[in-house]
Design an enzyme around this catalytic site. Sequence first.
Site, PDB file in Angstrom:
ATOM      1  N   ASP A  24       7.261   4.491  -3.975  1.00 36.23           N
ATOM      2  CA  ASP A  24       6.069   5.306  -4.185  1.00 36.23           C
ATOM      3  C   ASP A  24       6.485   6.714  -4.599  1.00 36.23           C
ATOM      4  O   ASP A  24       7.536   7.197  -4.190  1.00 36.23           O
ATOM      5  CB  ASP A  24       5.214   5.377  -2.918  1.00 36.23           C
ATOM      6  CG  ASP A  24       3.803   5.848  -3.249  1.00 36.23           C
ATOM      7  OD1 ASP A  24       2.966   4.994  -3.592  1.00 36.23           O
ATOM      8  OD2 ASP A  24       3.558   7.063  -3.193  1.00 36.23           O
ATOM      9  N   TYR A  44      -0.429  16.297  -4.338  1.00 37.65           N
ATOM     10  CA  TYR A  44      -0.490  15.641  -3.026  1.00 37.65           C
ATOM     11  C   TYR A  44       0.108  16.526  -1.941  1.00 37.65           C
ATOM     12  O   TYR A  44      -0.395  16.595  -0.821  1.00 37.65           O
ATOM     13  CB  TYR A  44       0.237  14.286  -3.065  1.00 37.65           C
ATOM     14  CG  TYR A  44      -0.504  13.251  -3.879  1.00 37.65           C
ATOM     15  CD1 TYR A  44      -1.568  12.541  -3.334  1.00 37.65           C
ATOM     16  CD2 TYR A  44      -0.163  13.008  -5.207  1.00 37.65           C
ATOM     17  CE1 TYR A  44      -2.268  11.610  -4.084  1.00 37.65           C
ATOM     18  CE2 TYR A  44      -0.855  12.073  -5.967  1.00 37.65           C
ATOM     19  CZ  TYR A  44      -1.912  11.383  -5.398  1.00 37.65           C
ATOM     20  OH  TYR A  44      -2.604  10.466  -6.139  1.00 37.65           O
ATOM     21  N   ARG A  56       1.468  -0.961 -11.453  1.00 34.60           N
ATOM     22  CA  ARG A  56       1.003  -1.574 -10.197  1.00 34.60           C
ATOM     23  C   ARG A  56       0.986  -3.107 -10.284  1.00 34.60           C
ATOM     24  O   ARG A  56       0.095  -3.755  -9.739  1.00 34.60           O
ATOM     25  CB  ARG A  56      -0.390  -1.063  -9.808  1.00 34.60           C
ATOM     26  CG  ARG A  56      -0.395   0.359  -9.275  1.00 34.60           C
ATOM     27  CD  ARG A  56       0.158   0.422  -7.850  1.00 34.60           C
ATOM     28  NE  ARG A  56       0.223   1.803  -7.379  1.00 34.60           N
ATOM     29  CZ  ARG A  56      -0.711   2.379  -6.653  1.00 34.60           C
ATOM     30  NH1 ARG A  56      -1.777   1.705  -6.291  1.00 34.60           N
ATOM     31  NH2 ARG A  56      -0.571   3.623  -6.266  1.00 34.60           N
ATOM     32  N   ARG A  85      -1.580  -5.157  -3.935  1.00 32.75           N
ATOM     33  CA  ARG A  85      -2.520  -5.903  -3.085  1.00 32.75           C
ATOM     34  C   ARG A  85      -3.323  -6.981  -3.785  1.00 32.75           C
ATOM     35  O   ARG A  85      -3.955  -7.797  -3.126  1.00 32.75           O
ATOM     36  CB  ARG A  85      -3.450  -4.916  -2.378  1.00 32.75           C
ATOM     37  CG  ARG A  85      -2.745  -4.144  -1.282  1.00 32.75           C
ATOM     38  CD  ARG A  85      -3.588  -3.000  -0.799  1.00 32.75           C
ATOM     39  NE  ARG A  85      -3.857  -2.097  -1.904  1.00 32.75           N
ATOM     40  CZ  ARG A  85      -4.276  -0.847  -1.787  1.00 32.75           C
ATOM     41  NH1 ARG A  85      -4.503  -0.358  -0.593  1.00 32.75           N
ATOM     42  NH2 ARG A  85      -4.492  -0.099  -2.830  1.00 32.75           N
ATOM     43  N   ARG A 141       3.089  -7.637   3.308  1.00 31.72           N
ATOM     44  CA  ARG A 141       2.595  -6.329   3.758  1.00 31.72           C
ATOM     45  C   ARG A 141       2.033  -6.430   5.176  1.00 31.72           C
ATOM     46  O   ARG A 141       2.129  -5.473   5.953  1.00 31.72           O
ATOM     47  CB  ARG A 141       1.517  -5.851   2.775  1.00 31.72           C
ATOM     48  CG  ARG A 141       0.822  -4.556   3.095  1.00 31.72           C
ATOM     49  CD  ARG A 141       1.685  -3.362   2.808  1.00 31.72           C
ATOM     50  NE  ARG A 141       0.922  -2.130   2.961  1.00 31.72           N
ATOM     51  CZ  ARG A 141       0.749  -1.497   4.118  1.00 31.72           C
ATOM     52  NH1 ARG A 141       1.290  -1.975   5.213  1.00 31.72           N
ATOM     53  NH2 ARG A 141       0.055  -0.371   4.165  1.00 31.72           N
TER      54      ARG A 141
HETATM   55  O1  CP3 Z   1       4.034  -2.152  -8.944  1.00 30.35           O
HETATM   56  C1  CP3 Z   1       4.274  -0.933  -9.087  1.00 30.35           C
HETATM   57  O2  CP3 Z   1       3.669  -0.228  -9.930  1.00 30.35           O
HETATM   58  C2  CP3 Z   1       5.399  -0.301  -8.301  1.00 30.35           C
HETATM   59  C3  CP3 Z   1       5.098   0.421  -7.117  1.00 30.35           C
HETATM   60  C4  CP3 Z   1       4.260   1.695  -7.117  1.00 30.35           C
HETATM   61  C5  CP3 Z   1       3.413   2.019  -6.029  1.00 30.35           C
HETATM   62  N1  CP3 Z   1       2.926   3.292  -6.231  1.00 30.35           N
HETATM   63  C6  CP3 Z   1       3.143   1.147  -4.866  1.00 30.35           C
HETATM   64  C7  CP3 Z   1       1.979   1.418  -4.003  1.00 30.35           C
HETATM   65  C8  CP3 Z   1       4.219   2.760  -8.019  1.00 30.35           C
HETATM   66  C9  CP3 Z   1       4.885   2.905  -9.376  1.00 30.35           C
HETATM   67  C10 CP3 Z   1       3.387   3.768  -7.439  1.00 30.35           C
HETATM   68  C11 CP3 Z   1       3.144   5.087  -8.056  1.00 30.35           C
HETATM   69  C12 CP3 Z   1       2.157   5.991  -7.463  1.00 30.35           C
HETATM   70  N2  CP3 Z   1       1.901   6.222  -6.142  1.00 30.35           N
HETATM   71  C13 CP3 Z   1       1.355   6.883  -8.219  1.00 30.35           C
HETATM   72  C14 CP3 Z   1       1.409   7.050  -9.724  1.00 30.35           C
HETATM   73  C15 CP3 Z   1       0.708   5.959 -10.441  1.00 30.35           C
HETATM   74  C16 CP3 Z   1      -0.787   6.026 -10.338  1.00 30.35           C
HETATM   75  O3  CP3 Z   1      -1.355   5.114  -9.727  1.00 30.35           O
HETATM   76  O4  CP3 Z   1      -1.376   6.973 -10.870  1.00 30.35           O
HETATM   77  C17 CP3 Z   1       0.557   7.592  -7.315  1.00 30.35           C
HETATM   78  C18 CP3 Z   1      -0.472   8.643  -7.670  1.00 30.35           C
HETATM   79  C19 CP3 Z   1       0.908   7.169  -5.991  1.00 30.35           C
HETATM   80  C20 CP3 Z   1       0.383   7.687  -4.705  1.00 30.35           C
HETATM   81  C21 CP3 Z   1      -0.260   6.644  -3.910  1.00 30.35           C
HETATM   82  N3  CP3 Z   1       0.379   5.591  -3.296  1.00 30.35           N
HETATM   83  C22 CP3 Z   1      -1.633   6.538  -3.602  1.00 30.35           C
HETATM   84  C23 CP3 Z   1      -2.698   7.498  -4.092  1.00 30.35           C
HETATM   85  C24 CP3 Z   1      -1.793   5.413  -2.809  1.00 30.35           C
HETATM   86  C25 CP3 Z   1      -3.069   4.952  -2.150  1.00 30.35           C
HETATM   87  C26 CP3 Z   1      -3.982   4.308  -3.092  1.00 30.35           C
HETATM   88  C27 CP3 Z   1      -3.812   2.839  -3.021  1.00 30.35           C
HETATM   89  O5  CP3 Z   1      -3.783   2.188  -4.094  1.00 30.35           O
HETATM   90  O6  CP3 Z   1      -3.781   2.344  -1.884  1.00 30.35           O
HETATM   91  C28 CP3 Z   1      -0.525   4.786  -2.654  1.00 30.35           C
HETATM   92  C29 CP3 Z   1      -0.216   3.547  -1.929  1.00 30.35           C
HETATM   93  C30 CP3 Z   1       0.485   2.458  -2.679  1.00 30.35           C
HETATM   94  N4  CP3 Z   1       1.557   2.624  -3.519  1.00 30.35           N
HETATM   95  C31 CP3 Z   1       0.193   1.065  -2.606  1.00 30.35           C
HETATM   96  C32 CP3 Z   1       1.123   0.410  -3.441  1.00 30.35           C
HETATM   97  C33 CP3 Z   1       1.255  -1.077  -3.667  1.00 30.35           C
HETATM   98  C34 CP3 Z   1      -0.868   0.412  -1.734  1.00 30.35           C
HETATM   99  C35 CP3 Z   1      -0.451   0.542  -0.305  1.00 30.35           C
HETATM  100  C36 CP3 Z   1      -0.700  -0.664   0.576  1.00 30.35           C
HETATM  101  O7  CP3 Z   1      -0.198  -1.765   0.312  1.00 30.35           O
HETATM  102  O8  CP3 Z   1      -1.404  -0.476   1.589  1.00 30.35           O
END
Ligand code: CP3
Length: 338
Positions: free
Chosen positions: A73, A147, A23, A27, A36
């Site tokens: 994602d 999910y 990550r 944000r 965003r």
């Molecule tokens: O920088 C990076 O790591 C690359 C991008 C990336 C994202 N999600 C962007 C993202 C990666 C590798 C992921 C993987 C991901 N997504 C996982 C596995 C890693 C982990 O965290 O365990 C999982 C479980 C998800 C599913 C997911 N996506 C959730 C549960 C959420 C909501 C929670 C949150 O943090 O908001 C997301 C959204 C998400 N994916 C965001 C980002 C930057 C935030 C969304 C936003 O900007 O509003």
Amino acid sequence: MVKKLLQVLAGEPVSPPPIWLMRQAGRYLPEYRALRANAKDFVQFCLTPELAIEVTLQPVHRFDLDAAILFADILLVPHALGQKLWFAEGEGPRLEPVRDAGALTKLSYDPALLAPVMQTIKGVRAALPPHVTLIGFAGAPWTVATYMIEGQGGTDHAASRGLARDRAFFSRLMDILVESTGAYLIAQVDAGAEALQIFESWAATVPDDLRREAVFEPTARIVKAVKAKHPKIPIIGFPRGGGAWLADYARATGVDGVGIDQMTDMPAAARTLPAHVAVQGNLDPDLLLAGGEAMKEKARRLVEAMAARPFIFNLGHGVVQPTPPEHVAQLVATVRGA
Ligand code: CP3
């Protein structure tokens, strides 16, 4: 140009170790929030190459990390399977739950829906400094299935664990995810990804007697399919919460590297792994949030303890949103010996 991350994934210790952070784009970065703000829908944000390229590059430019991770994602695979996916503001992902045979028959993988991701990969590769490795990724079948079945995050996965014992349903869902995820990762490597990570973020909710069919076998089948097409592509598996069985996971799946969470004693876990398997981790994201001497001290100790192994410095899970970006700069400098 030698890429440190690829050297380590080939089994060679490198000093100081390469560093990237799960990550690392997100944000906590003001430049991420600014982009965003222009995109309402997170799925479309991920599927707009112009934006996804820029977001992927942001942390690399700011911190000179050793790897970029594709901005996308894990839930894009259910999206490409035709499952309805949306991100409710401030609440995380929502999906129309898949809980019976009828819902399964409606799933059909359409690679065209993920073509923009391949454009992003090409654009990032063209723009990356030569010493930086581009990592592609996908979710592991069990994690993505939770999910798909629950329809959201933040549950205890009771519905998923129940359906995992419905053999006909579960083996069909695993087959669908193995095939689509394998095809998706192969396409990422075709487009220019130089290493892959498979996120098993919810490894810890799988009961012991289901681990083989829910975690080891589906992941092994994906690794095998990707390596049949791209024998040299290094693959990192990250079974978060799997500290007690990492060696079994590495052996069963054939991954080149293992990601380790912050609940696990990394040096001890590393000793259980075959010597050629790279280890990645595991600074507590809360220490990065706090910054300062406690963070630096722990980071130095990890680097020292892992010096003899092929080791990639990372967190034990993703960067948390309130993290001050300056702490990441301090961490990178510390790991590099400054
Ligand atoms: O920088 C990076 O790591 C690359 C991008 C990336 C994202 N999600 C962007 C993202 C990666 C590798 C992921 C993987 C991901 N997504 C996982 C596995 C890693 C982990 O965290 O365990 C999982 C479980 C998800 C599913 C997911 N996506 C959730 C549960 C959420 C909501 C929670 C949150 O943090 O908001 C997301 C959204 C998400 N994916 C965001 C980002 C930057 C935030 C969304 C936003 O900007 O509003």
